[in-house]
Design a protein around this motif. Sequence first.
Motif, short mmCIF file in Angstrom:
data_model
loop_
_atom_site.label_atom_id
_atom_site.label_comp_id
_atom_site.label_asym_id
_atom_site.label_seq_id
_atom_site.Cartn_x
_atom_site.Cartn_y
_atom_site.Cartn_z
N THR A 41 0.84 -1.21 0.00
CA THR A 41 0.00 0.00 0.00
C THR A 41 0.87 1.25 0.00
OG1 THR A 41 -1.81 -1.15 1.11
CG2 THR A 41 -1.77 1.24 1.31
N GLU A 83 -7.49 0.59 -0.67
CA GLU A 83 -7.92 -0.51 0.20
C GLU A 83 -9.17 -0.12 0.99
OE1 GLU A 83 -4.40 -1.23 2.49
OE2 GLU A 83 -4.91 -3.30 2.90
N ASP A 157 -6.06 -1.78 -4.82
CA ASP A 157 -5.43 -2.29 -3.60
C ASP A 157 -6.38 -3.23 -2.88
OD1 ASP A 157 -3.74 -2.74 -1.48
OD2 ASP A 157 -3.53 -0.64 -0.89
N GLU A 158 -6.08 -4.50 -2.93
CA GLU A 158 -6.86 -5.55 -2.27
C GLU A 158 -8.36 -5.46 -2.51
OE1 GLU A 158 -5.62 -7.24 1.25
OE2 GLU A 158 -3.64 -6.31 1.29
MG LIG Z 1 -1.95 -2.84 2.18
#
Ligand SMILES: [Mg+2]
Length: 232
Positions: A41, A83, A157-158
């Motif tokens: 991240t 995220e 992100d994820e």
């Molecule tokens: Mg992360």
Amino acid sequence: MLELSALETGYGETRVIHGLSLEAQAGRMLAILGRNGAGKTTTLKAVMGLLPVTSGDIRFDGHSIAKTKPYDIARLGVAYVPETRDIFPSLTVKENLTLAGRTAPANAEWTLDRVIDFFPRLGERLSNGGNQLSGGEQQMLAIGRALLMNPRLLILDEPTEGLAPIIVRQIHDKLAALKEAGLTMILVEQNFGFATSLADEVIIVGRGKSVWTGSSDAIRADSETQHKWLGV
Ligand SMILES: [Mg+2]
Ligand SMILES: Nc1ncnc2c1ncn2[C@@H]1O[C@H](COP(=O)(O)OP(=O)(O)O)[C@@H](O)[C@H]1O
């Protein structure tokens, strides 16, 4: 299209990324894998101009963006789905979609109608509040909002974090469709199977450095590296 060379970045005095290099090629998907806390991240935040580049460089289309402001990086065509998803809870789905996206020109690839075609569920939820959405709907909204910026590079992100398997499959199919359409993407994921079934190239980050690079097929066949750096 995007190139990081010997990137160093972090938070205040704390350096987290210690000389990371990677390349995302046009029309391909790069997965960034690594354990929790490895610096994935943090790397994305530096790309988006949200953290200072202490040393090294970040180039987009050959031009350094290491000192470019987040708004201008977005305008260059880099869209980021964080995220945290960052849905505005008190705004409706429609407002969430149209607020952040610049008004797309009439000939733009992604318009509000096209995003709704792509995510029919969002169309059914247009007047619902951001705080009334399921996790999967929030993720679709976050991706839809990014697409409305008509990006040349989409960074996620994820995207599967906390989602039920059936929703993970839906997101998988959507990202596969975007890839098929030629969109360049960078995907950070904890879900190894999800990431390697979509990505062309994989980079593994460990303690702020690149510890392995290769193809999805190569990492799937390398259980030793998986075990050592991913705990798979
Ligand atoms: Mg992360
Ligand atoms: N806001 C912050 N301030 C200080 N340190 C942070 C902050 N966010 C993350 N870190 C630290 O940076 C390291 C990398 O974190 P992160 O990039 O979030 O990892 P990943 O996304 O790979 O799980 C971790 O050691 C984490 O504790």
